[in-house]
Write a protein that holds these residues in place. Structure first.
Motif, PDB file in Angstrom:
ATOM      1  N   SER A   1     -33.350 -22.399   3.574  1.00  0.00           N
ATOM      2  CA  SER A   1     -33.247 -21.870   4.933  1.00  0.00           C
ATOM      3  C   SER A   1     -32.314 -22.771   6.289  1.00  0.00           C
ATOM      4  CB  SER A   1     -34.856 -21.757   5.528  1.00  0.00           C
ATOM      5  OG  SER A   1     -35.258 -23.316   5.407  1.00  0.00           O
TER       6      SER A   1
ATOM      7  N   VAL B   1     -35.994 -15.712  11.541  1.00  0.00           N
ATOM      8  CA  VAL B   1     -36.430 -15.562  10.214  1.00  0.00           C
ATOM      9  C   VAL B   1     -37.707 -15.415  10.198  1.00  0.00           C
ATOM     10  CG1 VAL B   1     -36.703 -17.181   8.424  1.00  0.00           C
ATOM     11  CG2 VAL B   1     -34.644 -17.052   9.393  1.00  0.00           C
TER      12      VAL B   1
ATOM     13  N   HIS C   1     -41.091 -17.991   6.122  1.00  0.00           N
ATOM     14  CA  HIS C   1     -40.048 -17.058   5.753  1.00  0.00           C
ATOM     15  C   HIS C   1     -39.848 -16.212   4.560  1.00  0.00           C
ATOM     16  CE1 HIS C   1     -39.879 -20.348   2.936  1.00  0.00           C
ATOM     17  NE2 HIS C   1     -38.944 -19.811   2.314  1.00  0.00           N
TER      18      HIS C   1
END
Length: 511
Positions: free
Chosen positions: A285, A358, A384
């Protein structure tokens, strides 16, 4: 030699003119023609300064194919992301040429003055990006990736055969947190060198069972407890972990590899408030290069019963020694430079919007699939990723993964609690970071949800027609008109979104 010059020499035109003059002179004077040898300097220039498409067209072509695959597909693997052009420029820089064993200011090689500046800048940015007080936290940015970072942390904290506890792999843990099969086979190096006793999720809710975790810890008395996972869709109760660790006298380590961007943007619970060590990879991420970091506490320990007054953490030297010389040699300086770039980008005000989106995209997709009647583990997500249980449909994750891959959608098969097979597990894992990096928002993920639903319907139809055995099922994937239609729809959809990091040539066809 003329062929060599034509293919490789960077000053082709000049060389050809000189060669033509040389031959012409000798023909006119009827002297024997001798082609002058390429000088050593010209040979070095030819070898070192020729572009990839000339040096190795095969590899260049495969890279272009991979670029096109990424561009035309829907990337839903939770551990993958698209990095920036700036990060890739640093990765492909001359920093890759330099050895620099040791730490800034204390190297075993000369010529490291600028490497020292880059690594020091990367460390300071890492602390700043994760809101860490440099008086209370330090960081090592040399691990090659997240898995070596974890093993270095274990090496620093434990002796061989010391006890540790991490989330069980079928419950959403990671291999490096220690895993052995029901038959007692050690799968990861962690389980080979240390004694592991996993904690698990509740079989009905899918949430971590903290009461059983505490009960197990009291019996097992581990020296290290690990929080963090690879397919756990909910928040972590770090305060509860801290209480258990203190109760049994264990170190507490958080592996935040998956949700590091959410932590940096303060869109997830902060592990730094409770943990002794925090490890992470940097390419998920966080959108950086494929590297790793180890954060460690410094300074005075919090006062507590049974602890000497004025006690201080002694982790810095142990962590640094575990990374080098214990487990690694020279750090990959191009990765450290690229990580410094990614951390700077992560501190930009605009970055905070990204982890928010996200999470919003993941929640939207989970809700869309549940509205269709599908089973999502824990009934949603806080982060996420989504864990989709296919067992109520009579499907395995490997079949859906295979069909989706042929339709330009990539995700991965994933174990769901209770699974015994990792080759044909009962679920798939879906992540939103990569496509969010391409600018997708909630309405776009609803469309992705519709693609996934179509794919499930197709997978069931093929399985019902051809059978459950893999060799039979695969026959239904050939010349399938409905799959071709889905693939075309996916490609049209993805081509409407920007691709970070690179452009696709409009003139070259690598399909």
């Amino acid at each position: 030699m003329s062929s060599l010059i034509l293919q490789n020499h960077p000053k082709n035109v000049k060389c050809l003119v000189l060669l033509a003059r040389h031959i012409s002179y000798h023909v006119k004077t009827r002297q024997k023609v001798s082609i002058p040898p390429m000088s050593d300097m010209e040979a070095v220039s030819s070898w070192g300064n020729t572009h990839l498409d000339s040096v190795d067209p095969e590899i260049h072509g495969l890279i272009e194919k991979e670029k096109r695959r990424q561009y035309r597909g829907i990337e839903l693997i939770a551990a993958e992301n698209f990095t920036s052009l700036a990060v890739m420029e640093a990765l492909g820089s001359p920093l890759t040429n330099k050895y620099s064993e040791g730490l800034p200011g204390n190297r075993y090689y000369g010529g490291t003055e600028f490497i020292d500046e880059i690594e020091s800048l990367c460390r300071s940015r890492a602390l700043e990006a994760f809101h860490c007080d440099p008086e209370k936290w330090g960081v090592n940015v040399q691990p090659y990736s997240g898995s070596p970072a974890n093993f270095a942390a274990y090496t620093a904290l434990l002796q061989p055969h010391d006890r540790m506890m991490g989330l069980d792999l079928p419950s959403g843990g990671h291999l490096t947190h220690g895993y052995y099969t029901s038959g007692g086979k050690n799968i990861s190096a962690t389980s080979i060198y240390f004694e592991n006793f996993p904690y698990k999720v509740d079989s009905t809710t899918g949430y971590i069972d903290y009461d059983k975790l505490e009960e197990k810890a009291m019996d097992f008395r581990p020296k290290l407890i690990i929080c963090g996972g690879t397919s756990y869709p909910r928040e972590w109760d770090y305060a509860r972990f801290r209480a258990v660790a203190d109760e049994v006298g264990a170190f507490l380590l958080c592996d935040m590899a998956h949700n590091s961007a959410l932590v940096a943007a303060q869109e997830a619970t902060d592990p730094f408030e409770y943990c002794d060590i925090v490890t992470t990879s940097t390419h998920k991420s966080l959108r950086g290069p494929r590297a790793g970091m180890i954060f460690y506490r410094k300074g005075a320990k919090p006062a507590k019963e049974g602890q000497p007054e004025g006690a201080v953490f002694d982790l810095e030297e142990k962590i640094n020694f575990a990374v080098f010389p214990a487990l690694q040699s020279g750090p990959h300086n191009n990765k450290i430079g690229a990580l410094a770039v990614a951390l700077k980008q992560a501190m930009a005000p605009s970055f905070k919007v990204y982890p928010k989106q996200v999470k919003a995209n993941a929640a939207c997709l989970a809700n869309y699939l549940m509205a269709k009647g599908y089973c999502i583990v824990t009934g949603g997500t806080d982060n996420h990723l989504i864990l989709w249980d296919l067992r109520p449909l009579g499907l395995t994750g490997d079949k859906l993964e295979k069909l989706l891959d042929l339709c330009y959608i990539t995700l991965n098969r994933n174990a769901v609690f209770g699974d015994t097979s990792f080759l044909a597990p009962g679920g798939v894992r879906i992540g939103t970071p990569a496509m969010t990096s391409r600018g997708l928002v909630e309405r776009d993920f609803e469309q992705i949800g519709e693609f996934l639903s179509r794919a499930v319907t197709l997978t069931l139809e093929i399985q019902n027609q051809y059978g459950e055995l893999t060799e039979d099922f695969n026959k239904g994937l050939v010349n399938n008109k409905e799959m071709d239609e889905l693939k075309d729809d996916v490609e049209k959809f993805t081509y409407s979104f920007e691709m970070p990091g690179f452009v696709i040539s409009d003139t070259t066809n690598y399909d």
